[in-house]
Design a protein around this motif. Structure first.
Motif, PDB file in Angstrom:
ATOM      1  N   GLN A 154       9.094  -5.705   3.483  1.00 57.85           N
ATOM      2  CA  GLN A 154       8.417  -6.963   3.801  1.00 57.85           C
ATOM      3  C   GLN A 154       7.750  -7.546   2.555  1.00 57.85           C
ATOM      4  OE1 GLN A 154       4.930  -6.727   6.263  1.00 57.85           O
ATOM      5  NE2 GLN A 154       4.963  -8.906   6.738  1.00 57.85           N
ATOM      6  N   TRP A 155       7.102  -6.704   1.773  1.00 58.74           N
ATOM      7  CA  TRP A 155       6.442  -7.156   0.553  1.00 58.74           C
ATOM      8  C   TRP A 155       7.451  -7.769  -0.413  1.00 58.74           C
ATOM      9  CZ3 TRP A 155       6.917  -5.641  -4.600  1.00 58.74           C
ATOM     10  CH2 TRP A 155       5.915  -6.090  -5.461  1.00 58.74           C
ATOM     11  N   LYS A 171       0.817  -1.215   0.000  1.00 56.00           N
ATOM     12  CA  LYS A 171       0.000   0.000   0.000  1.00 56.00           C
ATOM     13  C   LYS A 171       0.846   1.258   0.000  1.00 56.00           C
ATOM     14  CE  LYS A 171      -3.729  -2.259   2.462  1.00 56.00           C
ATOM     15  NZ  LYS A 171      -4.553  -2.305   3.644  1.00 56.00           N
ATOM     16  N   ASN A 172       2.035   1.192   0.604  1.00 59.16           N
ATOM     17  CA  ASN A 172       2.902   2.360   0.689  1.00 59.16           C
ATOM     18  C   ASN A 172       4.347   1.898   0.869  1.00 59.16           C
ATOM     19  OD1 ASN A 172       3.283   1.725   3.496  1.00 59.16           O
ATOM     20  ND2 ASN A 172       1.334   2.734   3.909  1.00 59.16           N
ATOM     21  N   GLU A 173       5.251   2.834   0.877  1.00 57.04           N
ATOM     22  CA  GLU A 173       6.670   2.502   0.946  1.00 57.04           C
ATOM     23  C   GLU A 173       7.065   1.824   2.262  1.00 57.04           C
ATOM     24  OE1 GLU A 173      10.985   4.596   0.420  1.00 57.04           O
ATOM     25  OE2 GLU A 173       9.255   5.378  -0.639  1.00 57.04           O
ATOM     26  N   GLN A 174       6.349   2.069   3.338  1.00 59.46           N
ATOM     27  CA  GLN A 174       6.690   1.453   4.616  1.00 59.46           C
ATOM     28  C   GLN A 174       6.622  -0.069   4.542  1.00 59.46           C
ATOM     29  OE1 GLN A 174       4.573   4.199   4.487  1.00 59.46           O
ATOM     30  NE2 GLN A 174       6.209   5.561   5.153  1.00 59.46           N
ATOM     31  N   ARG A 234       9.684   3.318  -7.238  1.00 55.64           N
ATOM     32  CA  ARG A 234       8.572   4.251  -7.294  1.00 55.64           C
ATOM     33  C   ARG A 234       8.782   5.474  -6.420  1.00 55.64           C
ATOM     34  NH1 ARG A 234       7.320   1.328  -3.120  1.00 55.64           N
ATOM     35  NH2 ARG A 234       5.994   2.182  -1.527  1.00 55.64           N
ATOM     36  N   ASP A 235       9.563   5.363  -5.344  1.00 54.69           N
ATOM     37  CA  ASP A 235       9.780   6.515  -4.475  1.00 54.69           C
ATOM     38  C   ASP A 235      10.486   7.637  -5.219  1.00 54.69           C
ATOM     39  OD1 ASP A 235      11.994   4.680  -4.490  1.00 54.69           O
ATOM     40  OD2 ASP A 235      12.907   5.876  -2.913  1.00 54.69           O
ATOM     41  N   HIS A 236      11.292   7.315  -6.225  1.00 59.51           N
ATOM     42  CA  HIS A 236      11.956   8.351  -7.010  1.00 59.51           C
ATOM     43  C   HIS A 236      10.947   9.104  -7.869  1.00 59.51           C
ATOM     44  CE1 HIS A 236      15.860   6.885  -5.881  1.00 59.51           C
ATOM     45  NE2 HIS A 236      15.476   5.667  -6.187  1.00 59.51           N
ATOM     46  N   HIS A 237       9.903   8.409  -8.269  1.00 58.95           N
ATOM     47  CA  HIS A 237       8.916   9.028  -9.137  1.00 58.95           C
ATOM     48  C   HIS A 237       7.893   9.840  -8.351  1.00 58.95           C
ATOM     49  CE1 HIS A 237      10.758   6.801 -12.240  1.00 58.95           C
ATOM     50  NE2 HIS A 237      10.389   5.635 -11.746  1.00 58.95           N
ATOM     51  N   GLU A 238       7.754   9.570  -7.060  1.00 58.90           N
ATOM     52  CA  GLU A 238       6.794  10.314  -6.246  1.00 58.90           C
ATOM     53  C   GLU A 238       7.156  11.789  -6.172  1.00 58.90           C
ATOM     54  OE1 GLU A 238       6.449   8.392  -2.469  1.00 58.90           O
ATOM     55  OE2 GLU A 238       5.754   6.544  -3.363  1.00 58.90           O
ATOM     56  N   SER A 239       8.449  12.098  -6.329  1.00 57.49           N
ATOM     57  CA  SER A 239       8.884  13.482  -6.250  1.00 57.49           C
ATOM     58  C   SER A 239       8.545  14.249  -7.524  1.00 57.49           C
ATOM     59  CB  SER A 239      10.395  13.542  -6.008  1.00 57.49           C
ATOM     60  OG  SER A 239      11.080  13.008  -7.134  1.00 57.49           O
ATOM     61  N   GLY A 240       7.998  13.557  -8.524  1.00 55.03           N
ATOM     62  CA  GLY A 240       7.657  14.212  -9.775  1.00 55.03           C
ATOM     63  C   GLY A 240       8.757  14.082 -10.812  1.00 55.03           C
ATOM     64  N   VAL A 298      -1.221  -7.992  -5.734  1.00 52.53           N
ATOM     65  CA  VAL A 298      -0.815  -7.609  -4.372  1.00 52.53           C
ATOM     66  C   VAL A 298      -0.228  -6.200  -4.284  1.00 52.53           C
ATOM     67  CG1 VAL A 298      -0.554  -9.958  -3.531  1.00 52.53           C
ATOM     68  CG2 VAL A 298       1.396  -8.830  -4.610  1.00 52.53           C
ATOM     69  N   ILE A 299      -0.559  -5.335  -5.234  1.00 50.02           N
ATOM     70  CA  ILE A 299      -0.200  -3.924  -5.084  1.00 50.02           C
ATOM     71  C   ILE A 299      -1.486  -3.106  -5.107  1.00 50.02           C
ATOM     72  CG2 ILE A 299       2.123  -4.134  -6.065  1.00 50.02           C
ATOM     73  CD1 ILE A 299       1.026  -2.765  -8.586  1.00 50.02           C
ATOM     74  N   SER A 300      -1.472  -2.047  -4.349  1.00 50.99           N
ATOM     75  CA  SER A 300      -2.657  -1.196  -4.282  1.00 50.99           C
ATOM     76  C   SER A 300      -2.801  -0.396  -5.575  1.00 50.99           C
ATOM     77  CB  SER A 300      -2.551  -0.237  -3.093  1.00 50.99           C
ATOM     78  OG  SER A 300      -1.522   0.716  -3.323  1.00 50.99           O
ATOM     79  N   THR A 301      -3.999   0.109  -5.797  1.00 52.43           N
ATOM     80  CA  THR A 301      -4.256   0.957  -6.961  1.00 52.43           C
ATOM     81  C   THR A 301      -3.362   2.193  -6.918  1.00 52.43           C
ATOM     82  OG1 THR A 301      -6.543   0.187  -6.960  1.00 52.43           O
ATOM     83  CG2 THR A 301      -6.076   2.192  -8.201  1.00 52.43           C
ATOM     84  N   GLU A 302      -3.147   2.719  -5.722  1.00 46.16           N
ATOM     85  CA  GLU A 302      -2.291   3.903  -5.572  1.00 46.16           C
ATOM     86  C   GLU A 302      -0.860   3.612  -6.041  1.00 46.16           C
ATOM     87  OE1 GLU A 302      -0.368   6.634  -2.021  1.00 46.16           O
ATOM     88  OE2 GLU A 302      -2.190   5.518  -1.603  1.00 46.16           O
TER      89      GLU A 302
END
Length: 156
Positions: free
Chosen positions: A21-22, A14-17, A95-101, A64-68
């Protein structure tokens, strides 16, 4: 192959946290199914059962990944026509690199530059004994000149 009903259910990412584990659970699950190679690198379609196995891995990941997370990966530049599970898995991992735009092309360009500079630094250090190394040129100077020249070599 282990029957899938004997495996624990993969958690939804659901998120980077939850990424670590995922990732670990996905790798272990795919390993039990002898499919882990598909997230370790690109596998040509001409290998035995590759097309079907790639589809299984893609379905496993998608389930097993969220829509977000899916939307972030797409907005980060992932081509939905690409059915290589390795490319998709790597896009999720980054994906965390892309969250910054940051655009996907800028991200990969920066990755390439970082890899080149890392190589240049290692080559420079290889020619510089630690105990006798003078204050040398900066990494930027080395990258602009000849990164493979030996120290004292005046050719550029």
């Amino acid at each position: 192959m282990v029957e899938s009903h004997h495996l624990p259910k993969l958690p939804e990412l659901k998120n980077e946290q939850g990424l670590q584990q995922w990732t670990s659970m996905l790798q272990l699950t795919l390993r039990t199914q002898k499919l882990e190679k598909y997230i370790k690198g690109s596998v040509p379609d001409n290998q035995a059962n590759a097309i079907e196995e790639k589809a299984v891995v893609m379905l496993t990941i998608e389930a097993v990944i969220s829509t977000e997370i899916h939307d972030r990966v797409i907005n980060g530049g992932y081509d939905t026509n690409n059915k290589d599970p390795f490319i998709y898995y790597e896009a999720i991992q980054r994906r965390d690199h892309h969250e910054s735009g940051e655009s996907a092309s800028n991200f990969w360009e920066r990755e390439w530059i970082d890899n080149v500079l890392d190589h240049v630094c290692k080559e420079y250090a290889r020619y510089q004994p630690a105990e006798t190394a003078p204050a040398g040129p900066s990494v930027a100077t080395l990258a602009v000149s000849n990164p493979f020249a030996k120290v004292g070599d005046t050719q550029r």
